[in-house]
Motif scaffolding. Structure first.
Motif, PDB file in Angstrom:
ATOM      1  N   ILE A 148       0.793  -1.227  -0.163  1.00 62.07           N
ATOM      2  CA  ILE A 148       0.039  -0.144  -0.001  1.00 62.07           C
ATOM      3  C   ILE A 148       0.903   1.138   0.146  1.00 62.07           C
ATOM      4  N   ARG A 149       1.877   1.334   0.725  1.00 61.03           N
ATOM      5  CA  ARG A 149       2.600   2.591   1.121  1.00 61.03           C
ATOM      6  C   ARG A 149       3.502   2.792  -0.052  1.00 61.03           C
ATOM      7  N   ALA A 150       3.811   1.535  -0.738  1.00 62.12           N
ATOM      8  CA  ALA A 150       5.024   1.797  -2.114  1.00 62.12           C
ATOM      9  C   ALA A 150       4.293   2.396  -3.198  1.00 62.12           C
ATOM     10  N   GLY A 151       2.718   2.225  -3.011  1.00 57.15           N
ATOM     11  CA  GLY A 151       2.021   2.786  -4.305  1.00 57.15           C
ATOM     12  C   GLY A 151       1.923   1.847  -5.200  1.00 57.15           C
ATOM     13  N   GLY A 152       0.761   1.802  -5.930  1.00 56.61           N
ATOM     14  CA  GLY A 152       0.745   0.881  -7.267  1.00 56.61           C
ATOM     15  C   GLY A 152       0.255  -0.498  -6.672  1.00 56.61           C
ATOM     16  N   GLY A 153       0.129  -0.776  -5.441  1.00 51.20           N
ATOM     17  CA  GLY A 153      -0.039  -2.078  -4.944  1.00 51.20           C
ATOM     18  C   GLY A 153      -1.309  -2.660  -5.594  1.00 51.20           C
ATOM     19  N   PHE A 154      -2.455  -1.715  -5.032  1.00 51.77           N
ATOM     20  CA  PHE A 154      -3.866  -2.148  -5.610  1.00 51.77           C
ATOM     21  C   PHE A 154      -4.234  -1.503  -6.821  1.00 51.77           C
ATOM     22  N   GLY A 155      -3.651  -0.315  -7.022  1.00 57.90           N
ATOM     23  CA  GLY A 155      -4.191   0.401  -8.066  1.00 57.90           C
ATOM     24  C   GLY A 155      -3.649   0.004  -9.378  1.00 57.90           C
ATOM     25  N   LEU A 156      -2.348  -0.595  -9.738  1.00 60.44           N
ATOM     26  CA  LEU A 156      -1.665  -0.550 -10.920  1.00 60.44           C
ATOM     27  C   LEU A 156      -2.230  -1.907 -11.636  1.00 60.44           C
ATOM     28  N   GLY A 157      -2.508  -2.868 -10.971  1.00 56.37           N
ATOM     29  CA  GLY A 157      -3.059  -4.078 -11.380  1.00 56.37           C
ATOM     30  C   GLY A 157      -4.481  -3.942 -11.921  1.00 56.37           C
ATOM     31  N   LEU A 158      -5.174  -3.155 -11.139  1.00 60.18           N
ATOM     32  CA  LEU A 158      -6.479  -2.923 -11.473  1.00 60.18           C
ATOM     33  C   LEU A 158      -6.706  -1.992 -12.785  1.00 60.18           C
ATOM     34  N   ALA A 159      -5.758  -1.207 -12.715  1.00 62.91           N
ATOM     35  CA  ALA A 159      -5.768  -0.006 -14.034  1.00 62.91           C
ATOM     36  C   ALA A 159      -5.697  -0.827 -15.214  1.00 62.91           C
ATOM     37  N   PHE A 160      -4.386  -1.839 -15.195  1.00 63.18           N
ATOM     38  CA  PHE A 160      -3.948  -2.598 -16.273  1.00 63.18           C
ATOM     39  C   PHE A 160      -5.293  -3.606 -16.567  1.00 63.18           C
ATOM     40  N   PHE A 161      -5.823  -4.135 -15.478  1.00 65.47           N
ATOM     41  CA  PHE A 161      -6.870  -4.680 -16.092  1.00 65.47           C
ATOM     42  C   PHE A 161      -8.280  -3.948 -16.882  1.00 65.47           C
ATOM     43  N   LEU A 162      -8.412  -2.738 -16.265  1.00 65.44           N
ATOM     44  CA  LEU A 162      -9.263  -2.054 -17.000  1.00 65.44           C
ATOM     45  C   LEU A 162      -8.862  -1.667 -18.539  1.00 65.44           C
ATOM     46  N   ILE A 163      -7.528  -1.636 -18.525  1.00 58.81           N
ATOM     47  CA  ILE A 163      -6.999  -1.245 -19.992  1.00 58.81           C
ATOM     48  C   ILE A 163      -7.275  -2.267 -20.849  1.00 58.81           C
ATOM     49  N   MET A 185       2.277 -16.833   2.934  1.00 54.10           N
ATOM     50  CA  MET A 185       1.822 -15.670   3.241  1.00 54.10           C
ATOM     51  C   MET A 185       2.031 -14.404   2.324  1.00 54.10           C
ATOM     52  N   LYS A 186       3.251 -14.620   1.668  1.00 56.66           N
ATOM     53  CA  LYS A 186       3.375 -13.711   0.727  1.00 56.66           C
ATOM     54  C   LYS A 186       2.408 -13.722  -0.703  1.00 56.66           C
ATOM     55  N   ALA A 187       2.293 -15.116  -1.005  1.00 59.41           N
ATOM     56  CA  ALA A 187       1.243 -15.407  -2.152  1.00 59.41           C
ATOM     57  C   ALA A 187      -0.101 -14.652  -1.665  1.00 59.41           C
ATOM     58  N   LEU A 188      -0.492 -14.951  -0.272  1.00 53.48           N
ATOM     59  CA  LEU A 188      -1.805 -14.518   0.012  1.00 53.48           C
ATOM     60  C   LEU A 188      -1.728 -12.911   0.015  1.00 53.48           C
ATOM     61  N   ALA A 189      -0.791 -12.401   0.490  1.00 53.18           N
ATOM     62  CA  ALA A 189      -0.491 -10.794   0.406  1.00 53.18           C
ATOM     63  C   ALA A 189      -0.770 -10.364  -1.241  1.00 53.18           C
ATOM     64  N   HIS A 190      -0.077 -11.182  -2.143  1.00 52.90           N
ATOM     65  CA  HIS A 190      -0.107 -10.952  -3.486  1.00 52.90           C
ATOM     66  C   HIS A 190      -1.833 -10.899  -3.997  1.00 52.90           C
ATOM     67  N   TRP A 191      -2.358 -11.949  -3.437  1.00 49.70           N
ATOM     68  CA  TRP A 191      -3.729 -12.292  -3.753  1.00 49.70           C
ATOM     69  C   TRP A 191      -4.306 -11.064  -3.394  1.00 49.70           C
ATOM     70  N   ILE A 192      -4.276 -10.564  -1.946  1.00 51.83           N
ATOM     71  CA  ILE A 192      -5.083  -9.685  -1.475  1.00 51.83           C
ATOM     72  C   ILE A 192      -4.899  -8.395  -2.344  1.00 51.83           C
ATOM     73  N   THR A 193      -3.871  -8.083  -2.512  1.00 48.50           N
ATOM     74  CA  THR A 193      -3.490  -6.813  -3.386  1.00 48.50           C
ATOM     75  C   THR A 193      -3.873  -6.979  -5.026  1.00 48.50           C
ATOM     76  N   THR A 194      -3.851  -8.010  -5.394  1.00 44.76           N
ATOM     77  CA  THR A 194      -4.355  -8.040  -7.269  1.00 44.76           C
ATOM     78  C   THR A 194      -5.608  -9.092  -7.167  1.00 44.76           C
TER      79      THR A 194
END
Lengths: 247, 218
Positions: B13-28, B93-102
């Motif tokens: 979340i703090r590095a930015g782009g965690g949630f947003g980038l994947g979603l924006a890509f999906f939209l595009i 856990m890392k895979a889970l974190a990846h899933w929650i963010t993408t």
């Protein structure tokens, strides 16, 4: 260690000696079987009443697709042997087999397309068998790319072994997933214990000879490429030693 | 294990782009496909399940190399490997974190994009179910691929070559589930098979990924 065990060939030096003696007769035998089988298959068999002459591409197609899956299976076993017993020859044999298997896969796809055009009326059909072969081709590509990408040889051998095992599971899954996804038009098995679906007797014997030829060709190429890999490894070791003494 | 999960989520979340980038890509992706295929709604509704799944696949792929790469570079992965926590647990856990963010945001956003693609209404529920069931497998397989390539300088392209063929079963069953849902057909078989792939992946691949990480950390 018992001298009459298969593991003694895991010693690179022994492997080089034995494979050096075995290579010329193997090469001659594979050439003989291939020439005999293909000549018999192409010129001395009758034409199929439905498919005409194009049926004869089977003599290249069937052995290469069997060898394509067989090569992956051999890579799986070699990877497991490397992973468990740490025999370098085994890891190098898996590495050496991959391009051969990829070529067989490509040959299977290409001959299938050439045969499919007059027979099915299309170069390519998203049929389960064709699709799973295309996926197998992708697996070969990924496996070889991973070998190329990693510099440290033992790390590369370990990681590709892990990939080969996981990839085998997923390749098998994909094989059955595509069966679910599309109904096929591909012919049934050419070799099988079920007599009903086998190819006709007129074709079976030359096909078998071609298959033995392809098998021998695979073993010849595998030994040749594994020897090359071992020599490359030795050259790398010598160069490293030279650098050490210079420094 | 929870701490690893929370840390990864915070970083994402703090590095930015965690949630947003994947979603924006999906939209595009979803916007570009109709531009390429043409605006006929009948065609679009036919290929909608495939587009949504391919979009999810690619969006998932986009952030895979970040699962382990940053921790590998700054050495925290070594610490995790030597900590009492099993490396397999870290991988999960890392895979889970990846899933929650993408995977999770993609699943939530998918119905909105499905409207754009004119997916039949009765398939919306199946779309959500198939993505909820399927995307965890994408993250887990991706974590395995990321573990294989973590030591490489330019692993990104190789990572996609390794991971995408492994996505084939998930993709087939996921899209088949939506397609059958859209056509009011029996959905039990693809549903069960999709769940089998995901559960099997979650059960087996943490071990393979942890083995790959140990090799890379040697």
């Amino acid at each position: 260690m018992a001298m009459n065990s298969i593991w003694q060939y895991a010693n690179p030096k022994r492997f080089m000696t034995v494979s050096g003696y075995a290579l010329p007769p193997l090469a001659v035998a594979s050439a003989a079987f291939l020439i005999a089988g293909l000549y018999w298959g192409f010129f001395l068999t009758p034409e199929d009443f439905k498919q005409g002459t194009s049926v004869k591409i089977m003599f290249v197609h069937v052995p290469s697709v069997i060898m394509a899956t067989g090569t992956w299976f051999m890579m799986l076993i070699a990877s497991l042997i490397w992973y468990v017993r740490r025999h370098h020859v085994s890891a190098l044999a898996a590495k050496a087999a991959a391009p051969i298997g990829m070529t067989f896969t490509l040959m299977g796809l290409a001959t299938g397309a050439i045969w499919g055009q007059p027979t099915w009326g299309t170069w390519w059909e998203w049929d389960p068998q064709l699709t799973s072969f295309l996926i197998l081709f992708l697996f070969y590509l990924g496996y070889m790319a991973l070998w190329e990408a990693i510099e440290e040889p033992d790390t590369a051998a370990d990681l590709t072994a892990v990939l080969c095992v996981v990839g085998s599971i997923f390749a098998l899954l994909s094989r059955y997933a595509v069966l679910f996804w599309s109904q096929g038009i591909h012919q049934a098995a050419s070799f099988s214990l079920d007599k009903e679906e086998n190819v006709d007797n007129a074709y079976a014997l030359p096909l078998l000879i071609c298959f033995i030829g392809f098998m021998l060709l695979f073993i010849t190429l595998l030994l040749l490429r594994t020897r090359a890999e071992i020599r490359l490894r030795r050259v790398a070791a010598l160069e490293a030693r030279e650098r050490m003494s210079d420094a | 294990m929870i701490a690893v999960l929370l840390r990864d989520l915070k970083l994402a979340i703090r590095a930015g782009g965690g949630f947003g980038l994947g979603l924006a890509f999906f939209l595009i992706v979803v916007v570009l496909v109709p531009l390429a295929v043409g605006p006929e709604t009948a065609t679009l509704s036919l290929i909608a399940p495939g587009i949504l799944w391919i979009g999810a696949l690619l969006a998932c792929l986009l952030s895979l190399d970040r699962i382990f790469a940053l921790d590998f570079e700054d050495g925290s992965l070594d610490l995790m490997a030597t900590s009492p926590l099993p490396l397999e647990g870290v991988v999960v856990m890392k895979a889970l974190a990846h899933w929650i963010t993408t995977g999770l945001p993609l699943t939530l956003a998918a119905p909105v994009l499905a409207i754009l693609l004119n997916l039949p209404t009765q398939a919306f529920g199946w779309l959500m179910i198939s993505l909820v069931l399927g995307t965890p497998a994408l993250s887990m397989i991706g974590a395995f691929g990321a573990a294989l390539t973590v030591g490489l300088k330019r692993g990104g392209l190789l990572l996609s070559l390794l991971v995408l063929p492994l996505y084939v079963p998930t993709l087939i069953f996921g899209t088949e589930l939506i397609r059958r849902g859209a056509g009011d057909m029996a959905t039990t078989t693809p549903l069960i098979l999709l769940a089998v792939i995901t559960l099997g992946t979650l059960a087996v691949l943490p071990f393979a990924a942890a083995a790959a990480l140990r090799i890379n950390l040697r």
